[in-house]
Design an enzyme around this catalytic site. Structure first.
Site, mmCIF file in Angstrom:
data_model
loop_
_atom_site.group_PDB
_atom_site.id
_atom_site.type_symbol
_atom_site.label_atom_id
_atom_site.label_comp_id
_atom_site.label_asym_id
_atom_site.label_seq_id
_atom_site.Cartn_x
_atom_site.Cartn_y
_atom_site.Cartn_z
ATOM 1 N N ASP A 102 38.283 108.239 -37.407
ATOM 2 C CA ASP A 102 38.968 107.009 -37.011
ATOM 3 C C ASP A 102 40.391 107.335 -36.557
ATOM 4 O O ASP A 102 40.950 108.370 -36.940
ATOM 5 C CB ASP A 102 39.043 106.033 -38.193
HETATM 6 N N1 URA Z 1 34.662 107.734 -42.764
HETATM 7 C C1 URA Z 1 35.524 106.802 -42.339
HETATM 8 O O1 URA Z 1 35.517 105.677 -42.822
HETATM 9 N N2 URA Z 1 36.396 107.114 -41.370
HETATM 10 C C2 URA Z 1 36.475 108.339 -40.824
HETATM 11 O O2 URA Z 1 37.308 108.577 -39.955
HETATM 12 C C3 URA Z 1 35.571 109.299 -41.268
HETATM 13 C C4 URA Z 1 34.665 108.978 -42.240
#
Ligand code: URA
Length: 232
Positions: A102
């Site tokens: 993310d």
């Molecule tokens: N899980 C998440 O919620 N976000 C990420 O970036 C990676 C794994």
């Protein structure tokens, strides 16, 4: 087996649409024969564009310590991407992130132009381990460890594969998951009532984040890391 246009796009050099155009223009061969059908399924065959094997052009494998605030894609209007972090000469060799973090997640991201390897590593049935350092709003306890061990049920009803939660403090832990659903760790912790405040990936398959890399820094994988990755 995957579609020819998908295989071409997986190199990061062309969009899916551009890949289809290349194929229809007769510029792509499969095992030496021109193929004009973007939907053609390919497996181990050699794919070439204008005579250049897409699997043989300078394959590159980089470990990036992704900072928060950049997106895990090759191009996105109005956003700084992980590819923008690479210096001149590294931005136009078809690198793309193998998997996504993310925008606000930090840590280990593999950048490569090896579509076949990325495809293998990301195939859901391979269950490549992902390890995260997580801090939460709330107090973690043994019930959370047990819930992750059993498989957390997300808000939408999906039950995650069993994972491992190792408590580091009341509010921080190391979590290992064996799948990679969208926002998975955030959704798991939210389902446990302890939303994520900070998330950093520290492991991906056999790769361990090199803590010597500054945020936004990258380096080529070592021979040993590459061998481990190809054994995955
Ligand atoms: N899980 C998440 O919620 N976000 C990420 O970036 C990676 C794994």
């Amino acid at each position: 087996m995957e579609r020819l246009d998908k295989r071409l796009a997986a190199t990061g050099s062309w969009s899916r649409k551009e890949a289809r155009e290349l194929v229809r223009a007769g510029r792509v061969t499969v095992d030496g024969r021109v193929c004009r059908a973007p939907e053609q399924k390919v497996g181990e065959e050699a794919v070439a564009v204008d005579g250049a094997d897409i699997g043989a052009v300078g394959l590159v494998y980089l470990m990036l310590n992704k900072p928060a605030g950049v997106v895990s894609s090759t191009a996105e209007p109005g956003e700084r991407t992980v590819i923008d972090l690479l210096g001149e000469g590294r931005r136009d060799i078809g690198l793309f992130p193998a998997g996504r973090l993310d925008k606000d997640t930090e840590g280990l991201l593999l950048l490569t132009n090896d579509g076949a390897l990325a495809h293998r590593l990301l195939a859901p049935k391979r269950h490549v381990d992902k390890v995260y350092y997580v801090e939460v709003d709330g107090v973690l306890d043994g019930d959370d460890v047990e819930a992750v061990r059993r498989g957390v049920a997300l808000a939408d009803g999906y039950v995650c594969l069993p994972g491992e939660l190792e408590l580091l403090s009341d509010r921080s832990a190391r979590i290992t998951i064996h799948e990679g659903k969208y926002h998975q760790v955030k959704r798991m912790m939210a389902a446990l009532g302890k939303p994520v405040a900070y998330l950093k990936r520290v492991g991906f398959g056999p790769l361990v984040l090199d803590e010597a890399l500054p945020k936004g820094g990258w380096r080529a994988l070592t021979e040993e890391e590459m061998r481990a990755l190809f054994r995955q």
